[in-house]
Design an enzyme around this catalytic site. Structure first.
Site, PDB file in Angstrom:
ATOM      1  N   ASP A   1       0.834  -1.212   0.000  1.00 12.55           N
ATOM      2  CA  ASP A   1       0.000   0.000   0.000  1.00 12.55           C
ATOM      3  C   ASP A   1       0.868   1.262   0.000  1.00 12.55           C
ATOM      4  OD1 ASP A   1      -2.408   1.343  -0.060  1.00 12.55           O
ATOM      5  OD2 ASP A   1      -2.657   1.317   2.121  1.00 12.55           O
TER       6      ASP A   1
ATOM      7  N   GLU B   1     -12.390  -4.899  -3.697  1.00 13.47           N
ATOM      8  CA  GLU B   1     -13.003  -3.578  -3.513  1.00 13.47           C
ATOM      9  C   GLU B   1     -12.333  -2.502  -4.369  1.00 13.47           C
ATOM     10  OE1 GLU B   1     -12.059  -5.571  -0.745  1.00 13.47           O
ATOM     11  OE2 GLU B   1     -14.113  -6.323  -0.719  1.00 13.47           O
TER      12      GLU B   1
ATOM     13  N   ASN C   1       1.137   3.412  -2.911  1.00 12.76           N
ATOM     14  CA  ASN C   1       1.595   3.829  -4.239  1.00 12.76           C
ATOM     15  C   ASN C   1       1.054   5.206  -4.626  1.00 12.76           C
ATOM     16  OD1 ASN C   1       2.690   1.309  -4.398  1.00 12.76           O
ATOM     17  ND2 ASN C   1       1.215   0.491  -5.877  1.00 12.76           N
ATOM     18  N   GLY C   2      -0.229   5.418  -4.354  1.00 11.72           N
ATOM     19  CA  GLY C   2      -0.866   6.680  -4.732  1.00 11.72           C
ATOM     20  C   GLY C   2      -0.241   7.847  -3.993  1.00 11.72           C
ATOM     21  N   ARG C   3      -0.014   7.671  -2.701  1.00  8.66           N
ATOM     22  CA  ARG C   3       0.583   8.757  -1.912  1.00  8.66           C
ATOM     23  C   ARG C   3       2.025   9.027  -2.323  1.00  8.66           C
ATOM     24  NH1 ARG C   3      -1.075   6.143   3.474  1.00  8.66           N
ATOM     25  NH2 ARG C   3      -1.679   4.515   1.998  1.00  8.66           N
TER      26      ARG C   3
ATOM     27  N   ILE D   1      -6.497  -4.795   7.717  1.00 10.99           N
ATOM     28  CA  ILE D   1      -6.283  -5.938   6.829  1.00 10.99           C
ATOM     29  C   ILE D   1      -6.850  -5.677   5.434  1.00 10.99           C
ATOM     30  CG2 ILE D   1      -6.713  -8.414   6.501  1.00 10.99           C
ATOM     31  CD1 ILE D   1      -6.657  -8.860   9.405  1.00 10.99           C
TER      32      ILE D   1
ATOM     33  N   HIS E   1       1.931   3.262  -9.018  1.00 10.37           N
ATOM     34  CA  HIS E   1       1.737   1.827  -9.246  1.00 10.37           C
ATOM     35  C   HIS E   1       2.899   1.262 -10.071  1.00 10.37           C
ATOM     36  CE1 HIS E   1      -2.080   2.190  -7.384  1.00 10.37           C
ATOM     37  NE2 HIS E   1      -2.662   2.850  -8.365  1.00 10.37           N
TER      38      HIS E   1
ATOM     39  N   LEU F   1      10.981 -19.986  -5.111  1.00  6.42           N
ATOM     40  CA  LEU F   1      10.036 -19.165  -4.354  1.00  6.42           C
ATOM     41  C   LEU F   1       8.690 -19.213  -5.069  1.00  6.42           C
ATOM     42  CD1 LEU F   1       9.711 -16.564  -2.227  1.00  6.42           C
ATOM     43  CD2 LEU F   1       9.654 -15.327  -4.352  1.00  6.42           C
TER      44      LEU F   1
ATOM     45  N   ARG G   1     -12.497   2.222  -7.533  1.00  6.03           N
ATOM     46  CA  ARG G   1     -11.632   3.351  -7.918  1.00  6.03           C
ATOM     47  C   ARG G   1     -12.052   3.921  -9.268  1.00  6.03           C
ATOM     48  NH1 ARG G   1      -5.688   2.457  -5.405  1.00  6.03           N
ATOM     49  NH2 ARG G   1      -6.430   1.744  -3.382  1.00  6.03           N
TER      50      ARG G   1
HETATM   51  C1  IPE Z   1      -5.405  -2.761  -0.030  1.00  2.88           C
HETATM   52  O1  IPE Z   1      -5.116  -1.411  -0.151  1.00  2.88           O
HETATM   53  C2  IPE Z   1      -5.367  -3.425  -1.360  1.00  2.88           C
HETATM   54  C3  IPE Z   1      -4.065  -3.478  -2.022  1.00  2.88           C
HETATM   55  C4  IPE Z   1      -2.927  -3.057  -1.575  1.00  2.88           C
HETATM   56  C5  IPE Z   1      -4.091  -4.115  -3.307  1.00  2.88           C
HETATM   57  P1  IPE Z   1      -6.263  -0.297  -0.268  1.00  2.88           P
HETATM   58  O2  IPE Z   1      -5.559   0.997  -0.440  1.00  2.88           O
HETATM   59  O3  IPE Z   1      -7.226  -0.674  -1.335  1.00  2.88           O
HETATM   60  O4  IPE Z   1      -6.986  -0.403   1.136  1.00  2.88           O
HETATM   61  P2  IPE Z   1      -7.866   0.661   1.930  1.00  2.88           P
HETATM   62  O5  IPE Z   1      -8.906   1.179   0.972  1.00  2.88           O
HETATM   63  O6  IPE Z   1      -6.962   1.753   2.380  1.00  2.88           O
HETATM   64  O7  IPE Z   1      -8.430  -0.097   3.082  1.00  2.88           O
HETATM   65  C1  IPE Z   2      -1.850   0.178  -3.262  1.00  2.31           C
HETATM   66  O1  IPE Z   2      -1.582   1.530  -3.329  1.00  2.31           O
HETATM   67  C2  IPE Z   2      -2.000  -0.427  -4.627  1.00  2.31           C
HETATM   68  C3  IPE Z   2      -3.369  -0.818  -4.977  1.00  2.31           C
HETATM   69  C4  IPE Z   2      -4.398  -0.784  -4.196  1.00  2.31           C
HETATM   70  C5  IPE Z   2      -3.566  -1.281  -6.331  1.00  2.31           C
HETATM   71  P1  IPE Z   2      -2.730   2.595  -3.269  1.00  2.31           P
HETATM   72  O2  IPE Z   2      -3.147   2.932  -4.666  1.00  2.31           O
HETATM   73  O3  IPE Z   2      -3.826   2.164  -2.391  1.00  2.31           O
HETATM   74  O4  IPE Z   2      -1.964   3.828  -2.650  1.00  2.31           O
HETATM   75  P2  IPE Z   2      -2.543   4.875  -1.595  1.00  2.31           P
HETATM   76  O5  IPE Z   2      -3.039   4.105  -0.428  1.00  2.31           O
HETATM   77  O6  IPE Z   2      -3.637   5.649  -2.282  1.00  2.31           O
HETATM   78  O7  IPE Z   2      -1.379   5.744  -1.271  1.00  2.31           O
HETATM   79 MG    MG Z   3      -4.168   2.388  -0.412  1.00  2.00          MG
END
Ligand code: IPE
Ligand code: IPE
Ligand code: MG
Length: 249
Positions: free
Chosen positions: A24, A71, A26-28, A195, A41, A135, A75
């Site tokens: 988690d 879920e 990547n977006g930030r 989780i 990503h 692995l 997006r």
């Molecule tokens: C969980 O991260 C799913 C993946 C890393 C693929 P999310 O970013 O979707 O989870 P929430 O929305 O913060 O709970």
């Molecule tokens: C996790 O990074 C990757 C996926 C859910 C595909 P996010 O895209 O959720 O990144 P944040 O949480 O917005 O930073």
């Molecule tokens: Mg996220």
């Protein structure tokens, strides 16, 4: 007991054998750089390739990564289609390399909802690496822990398992990752402490490590820190570690 003492007594084999990661942040990571989320990503894929090698170097046998949750369809459509395209690009860019590294790729999740193109890429990745043993990397894609439990129940019913014979062990045989031991160590990057519907059934006795590090910045150093934390944990599985003192003994 110190880690060294534990290792000397063989009490807790070095481990972990199986690491599960919620990749988690990547977006930030992208936002911090004034980039569109897609670039986060993209950087996340490179980070994963490095972590796979690091796991091999540390004798980890199973790595399971959460790449797209049940879920994540919520997006914006451009982000979802960007992610699908990225997966196709990653398979064509890294499949041969993963094969050379000895990685067996397995996909876990509901494949019905993904495009035929992506399904074919998954099938190709699985069959091209099926003989590898170094692995096993399971990529959880369109995966949800609740989906897994429900699909396992359906599969057990379809296989004719009578309710009276449905034990935890029997149901486990129908879970998407029945080929792997339960994860020893669960790592979530990105600072959230939840989780998010990852391996709900399998994490019953997994050790959790949450890191503020954003996934594209996660590397060997952070992996070692998580493993170190894991090795310092005292896993009891509901039992007691030391034999209780017996009065008069
Ligand atoms: C969980 O991260 C799913 C993946 C890393 C693929 P999310 O970013 O979707 O989870 P929430 O929305 O913060 O709970
Ligand atoms: C996790 O990074 C990757 C996926 C859910 C595909 P996010 O895209 O959720 O990144 P944040 O949480 O917005 O930073
Ligand atoms: Mg996220």
């Amino acid at each position: 007991m110190t880690k060294d003492a534990k290792a000397a007594s063989g009490e807790q084999a070095a481990g972990p054998r199986h690491i599960a990661i919620v990749m988690d942040g990547n977006g930030r990571w992208a936002k911090k750089r004034f980039l569109p989320r897609f670039f986060g990503h993209k950087a996340g894929v490179d980070s994963l390739v490095k972590v796979v090698q690091a796991c091999i170097d540390r004798d980890v046998e199973y790595l399971t990564v959460f790449a797209f949750s049940s879920e994540n369809w919520k997006r914006p459509s451009d982000e979802v289609s960007g992610l699908m395209g990225l997966v196709l690009a990653a398979v064509s860019r890294y499949l041969a390399k993963m094969g050379r590294m000895g990685v067996r790729i397995r996909i876990v999740g509901d494949r019905d909802a993904v495009s035929p193109k992506l399904r074919n890429a998954w099938n190709e990745a699985e069959s091209a690496t099926a003989h590898n043993t170094k692995l096993t990397m399971s990529v959880a894609f369109n995966y949800g822990g609740r989906w897994d439990i429900v699909q396992a129940c359906k599969a057990a019913i379809n296989a004719g398992v009578p309710a009276a014979e449905l034990t935890e062990a029997r149901l486990s045989e129908f879970m998407a990752m029945s080929y792997a031991p339960d994860p020893d160590l669960f790592i979530r990057t990105g600072g959230e402490v939840r989780i998010s519907n990852f391996m709900l059934w399998q994490v019953a006795y997994t050790e959790f490590v949450f890191s503020d590090c954003l996934w594209p910045e996660f590397g060997e150093k952070q992996l070692d820190a998580a493993i170190e934390t894991f090795r310092e944990r005292d896993r009891r599985f509901g039992g007691v570690k030391e034999a209780p003192a017996v009065a008069g003994a």
